[in-house]
Design a protein around this motif. Structure first.
Motif, PDB file in Angstrom:
ATOM      1  N   VAL A  62       0.890  -1.220   0.040  1.00 25.88           N
ATOM      2  CA  VAL A  62       0.031  -0.031  -0.075  1.00 25.88           C
ATOM      3  C   VAL A  62       0.823   1.272   0.028  1.00 25.88           C
ATOM      4  CG1 VAL A  62      -1.725   1.216   1.411  1.00 25.88           C
ATOM      5  CG2 VAL A  62      -1.911  -1.244   1.081  1.00 25.88           C
ATOM      6  N   ASP A  63       1.958   1.153   0.856  1.00 22.39           N
ATOM      7  CA  ASP A  63       2.584   2.381   1.090  1.00 22.39           C
ATOM      8  C   ASP A  63       3.440   2.577  -0.410  1.00 22.39           C
ATOM      9  OD1 ASP A  63       2.020   2.594   3.496  1.00 22.39           O
ATOM     10  OD2 ASP A  63       3.895   1.431   4.162  1.00 22.39           O
ATOM     11  N   LYS A  64       3.938   1.582  -1.162  1.00 26.20           N
ATOM     12  CA  LYS A  64       4.629   1.691  -2.170  1.00 26.20           C
ATOM     13  C   LYS A  64       3.749   1.942  -3.287  1.00 26.20           C
ATOM     14  CE  LYS A  64       6.749  -2.061  -3.543  1.00 26.20           C
ATOM     15  NZ  LYS A  64       7.312  -3.421  -3.914  1.00 26.20           N
ATOM     16  N   ILE A  65       2.289   1.671  -3.334  1.00 26.60           N
ATOM     17  CA  ILE A  65       1.612   2.451  -4.404  1.00 26.60           C
ATOM     18  C   ILE A  65       1.214   3.900  -4.148  1.00 26.60           C
ATOM     19  CG2 ILE A  65      -1.001   2.331  -5.062  1.00 26.60           C
ATOM     20  CD1 ILE A  65      -0.999  -0.651  -4.626  1.00 26.60           C
ATOM     21  N   GLU A  66       1.243   4.157  -2.943  1.00 36.14           N
ATOM     22  CA  GLU A  66       0.739   5.522  -2.407  1.00 36.14           C
ATOM     23  C   GLU A  66       1.986   6.395  -2.752  1.00 36.14           C
ATOM     24  OE1 GLU A  66      -0.014   7.912   1.889  1.00 36.14           O
ATOM     25  OE2 GLU A  66       1.176   6.127   1.851  1.00 36.14           O
ATOM     26  N   ALA A  67       3.342   6.113  -2.947  1.00 38.01           N
ATOM     27  CA  ALA A  67       4.373   6.801  -3.457  1.00 38.01           C
ATOM     28  C   ALA A  67       4.681   7.325  -4.922  1.00 38.01           C
ATOM     29  CB  ALA A  67       5.432   6.300  -2.603  1.00 38.01           C
ATOM     30  N   LYS A  68       3.617   6.457  -5.741  1.00 41.95           N
ATOM     31  CA  LYS A  68       3.968   6.514  -6.884  1.00 41.95           C
ATOM     32  C   LYS A  68       3.759   7.966  -7.549  1.00 41.95           C
ATOM     33  CE  LYS A  68       4.900   2.117  -7.904  1.00 41.95           C
ATOM     34  NZ  LYS A  68       6.247   1.887  -8.384  1.00 41.95           N
ATOM     35  N   GLN A  69       4.361   8.068  -8.669  1.00 44.00           N
ATOM     36  CA  GLN A  69       4.223   9.577  -9.297  1.00 44.00           C
ATOM     37  C   GLN A  69       2.716   9.599 -10.076  1.00 44.00           C
ATOM     38  OE1 GLN A  69       7.344  10.574 -12.009  1.00 44.00           O
ATOM     39  NE2 GLN A  69       6.264  12.702 -12.547  1.00 44.00           N
ATOM     40  N   THR A  70       2.032  10.799  -9.965  1.00 42.23           N
ATOM     41  CA  THR A  70       0.805  10.631 -10.781  1.00 42.23           C
ATOM     42  C   THR A  70       0.902  11.816 -11.647  1.00 42.23           C
ATOM     43  OG1 THR A  70      -0.090  11.901  -8.791  1.00 42.23           O
ATOM     44  CG2 THR A  70      -0.286   9.883  -8.627  1.00 42.23           C
ATOM     45  N   ARG A  71      -0.302  11.918 -12.355  1.00 43.01           N
ATOM     46  CA  ARG A  71      -0.528  13.109 -13.213  1.00 43.01           C
ATOM     47  C   ARG A  71      -2.157  13.059 -13.599  1.00 43.01           C
ATOM     48  NH1 ARG A  71       0.609  10.001 -19.314  1.00 43.01           N
ATOM     49  NH2 ARG A  71      -0.283   8.433 -18.785  1.00 43.01           N
ATOM     50  N   SER A  72      -2.481  14.185 -14.400  1.00 43.32           N
ATOM     51  CA  SER A  72      -3.994  14.358 -14.919  1.00 43.32           C
ATOM     52  C   SER A  72      -4.069  13.886 -16.250  1.00 43.32           C
ATOM     53  CB  SER A  72      -4.267  15.886 -14.881  1.00 43.32           C
ATOM     54  OG  SER A  72      -4.147  16.311 -13.733  1.00 43.32           O
TER      55      SER A  72
END
Length: 203
Positions: A163-173
């Motif tokens: 969960v923590d690894k997913i939470e740390a992923k870079q995001t975009r619109s």
């Protein structure tokens, strides 16, 4: 005196022998979410969220989650998935489930709850895992809520590091067909390969 002590000892043995039978009356419902980042095991709370758990298990039974993604990731808040594929196309769903936000369960860190629209009874397949420590405003009992809250139906039993690894992923619109621009979408798709029941309920 001896007879009285013998009776008390026998009574104590009876109590001790009764406790394990009661404690093991029903196994917890454990399900595994197999993701491209690793496995997350959830413990579902059928006692406090019977409708929501039944709804979630039905989607698992139908194989709905295989190939969907975590399409919304916000640090210190939550990770959301279970409804869209990597092309951001939303999957067909079952009828909405009634909101069980009044069940007493709180949106604490590493709990799992149902995602929904502004309609309190609109939850279908999408869920989110709370990653924030201050998500109390999502609870029905909180004065900042909309009076219904977001229904919690379980917690992370194992795989918090995933969960923590997913939470740390870079995001975009990204643009979503027919829905405008969606924010907080992981740059690299985080795929749910499948979800299976491990114990406590028939698949």
């Amino acid at each position: 005196m001896l007879n009285r002590l013998s009776f008390c000892f026998a009574a104590a043995l009876a109590v001790v022998s009764w406790i394990p039978n009661s404690a093991h009356a029903e196994d917890p419902i454990l399900v595994e979410i197999d993701t491209s980042e690793g496995a997350i095991i959830l413990e579902l709370d059928k006692e406090n969220a019977p409708l929501t758990v039944a709804n979630f298990l039905e989607y698992i039974k139908k194989g709905h989650y295989a190939g969907t993604i975590f399409h919304r990731v916000i640090p210190d808040f939550m990770i959301q998935g279970g409804g869209m594929d990597a092309s951001m196309k939303e999957r067909d769903t079952l009828p909405p489930v009634r909101n069980e936000g009044a069940n007493g369960l709180k949106n604490d860190e590493y709990t799992v709850a149902m995602a929904r629209t502004g309609d309190p009874h609109s939850a279908t397949s999408q869920f989110f895992i709370n990653t924030g420590k201050n998500n109390g405003f999502l609870n029905r009992s909180d004065p900042r809520s909309d009076g219904y809250g977001y229904a919690v139906f379980g917690k992370v039993f194992d795989g918090k590091e995933v969960v923590d690894k997913i939470e740390a992923k870079q995001t975009r619109s990204v643009p979503v067909p027919g829905a405008g621009l969606m924010e907080d979408v992981p740059v690299e798709p985080i795929t749910i390969k499948g979800v299976k029941v491990m114990s406590g309920a028939a698949e």
